[in-house]
Design an enzyme around this catalytic site. Structure first.
Site: not given
Ligand code: IMP
Ligand code: MG
Length: 411
Positions: A145, A147
């Site tokens: 993942d 973030d």
């Molecule tokens: P992950 O933790 O890498 O899955 O990223 C999640 C974060 O990406 C979300 O909390 C959003 O802040 C950001 N985000 C940006 N664009 C999108 C989208 O199109 N769908 C979902 N999350 C997005």
């Molecule tokens: Mg995440």
């Protein structure tokens, strides 16, 4: 909390409950003020033996569940009776050995006042999972993942991030890498901005070309696929859909996608109004979300309420039965995406020639039942639940150490 999802939480709580018994019976808190009697070490050794026996028993119960899975009767296993929300297992779990390994690092058996915690169990499970994969190796694919897993929430993977050399080592050893993130952008440049530290390091490394091509980015959960090609300026090239879509995904119709996002958007707008949220609605090609107006922070309860309302409305809708979607709380935003990370991981597995779930590990931070997106990956492969990017680094070091131990055994 009202939620029907299978989740990791009940499973962890159940193990924590089992470990509470030897803690109550064997830890000696009074020894702190009554130093006579058994030494600290002797108590700890005895307690460790009890904890470890329990972990061995749980390991056996998991093996029994796996035996049931193999003949399609997993709903009748003992584990299913004890923990109804438990999912299928792709590998056995080396719980006994993982407990001993973590006990040497976390001193769980030494503790007299603090029982084995949720976090202890989560971390032991991660170790048990990677032990199993490494022992039955190789680890063909590791998906991350973005973030909170590779970098702090909303940040970027900068060149000083300690995860970079670890990912390069994995690539050098033949593992494929997928970054499976909810962040959904159609242009390579946006992903380059988020991931440039890693992408530049791969470009500058002496990895063979074939190893460099072992990295892909799966964005929007399972909507956009980019492969590393080392081309300037963005290092990434969009992979045409016909090269990576799973055959079920080809059937997802544009009209359904629009209809589902319309329903999700209406639900989000409604909640924003009712809960007086200072939010902006963001509509994308494959997602709709709410983000805070500058300077605002939503509380967890509001975010989860927003997710659960959208999820329920979508589940009850006709289109929601045809099209997979993922509604989740991103920490300070809520998104509804088309598809989910199980599809994202499955697509990575297919892209790299059909890697199986027992040779794939997904590392993520979102495994809680309400409004999380990583736990969906549990349907496609083995998983590790980390709490922050430092834990991801720790886990990769653990994999390297375990691989070293394994290599020594085989020599
Ligand atoms: P992950 O933790 O890498 O899955 O990223 C999640 C974060 O990406 C979300 O909390 C959003 O802040 C950001 N985000 C940006 N664009 C999108 C989208 O199109 N769908 C979902 N999350 C997005
Ligand atoms: Mg995440």
């Amino acid at each position: 909390m009202l939620s029907r999802h299978i989740d990791e939480t009940s499973w962890i709580e159940w193990i924590k409950g089992l470990l509470a018994v030897p803690f109550v019976l064997h830890s000696q808190p009074t020894a702190v003020f009554e130093p006579k009697g058994e030494s600290v070490d002797a108590t700890a050794t005895r307690t460790q033996r009890r904890y470890a026996e329990i972990m061995r028993d749980v390991e056996d119960i998991v093996n029994d569940h796996i035996n049931h899975q193999q003949v399609g009767t997993q709903n009748r296993s003992k584990l299913k009776l004890l923990v109804p929300s438990v999912a299928n297992f792709f590998t056995p779990l080396a719980l006994h050995d993982a407990f001993i390994w973590q006990d040497h690092r976390r001193f769980i058996s030494m503790r007299r006042f603090v029982p084995p915690s949720f976090n202890d169990v989560r971390i032991i499970l991660n170790t048990a999972q990677v032990m199993s994969i490494v022992r039955n190796g190789p680890l063909d694919l590791i998906t991350f993942d973005g973030d909170v897993t590779l970098y702090d929430d909303g940040q970027c993977l900068t060149p000083d991030n300690p995860v970079i050399p670890r990912i390069l080592t994995l690539m050098r050893n033949g593992s494929k890498i997928g970054i499976v993130t909810a962040a959904g952008y159609t242009e390579a440049h946006k992903y380059y901005e988020r991931l440039y530290g890693l992408l530049d390091a791969i470009y500058a490394s002496d990895l063979p070309q074939a190893a460099k091509q072992g990295l892909i980015v799966m964005g929007g959960e399972s909507n956009y696929c980019f492969r590393f090609d080392g081309g300037v300026p963005d290092m990434l090239a969009l992979v045409p859909k016909q090269e990576w879509l799973l055959k079920e995904m080809v059937l997802w119709e544009e009209a359904d996608i629009t209809a589902l996002l319309d329903i999700a958007e209406a639900s989000l707008r409604d909640t924003v109004k009712n809960m007086r949220m200072e939010a902006t609605v963001v509509r994308k090609e494959r997602a709709v979300g709410i983000i805070p107006r500058p300077g605002h922070k939503f509380c967890r309860e509001t975010l989860e309420e927003t997710v659960l309302i959208a999820q329920k409305i979508l589940e009850m809708s006709e289109v929601g039965t045809r099209l997979p979607f993922c509604a989740f709380n991103g920490g300070n935003d809520v998104f509804v995406d088309i598809g989910d990370k199980s599809w994202g991981v499955l697509a990575c597995q297919q892209f790299f020639g059909g890697i199986e779930g027992n040779k794939t590990l997904h590392v993520g931070d979102q495994f809680l039942s309400a409004g999380a997106n990583d736990f969906k990956a549990r349907l496609a492969c083995t998983t590790a639940w980390i709490a922050n990017p430092a834990e991801t680094v720790g886990l990769l070091d653990e994999i390297a150490e375990l691989e070293e131990v394994q290599a020594r055994k085989l020599r």
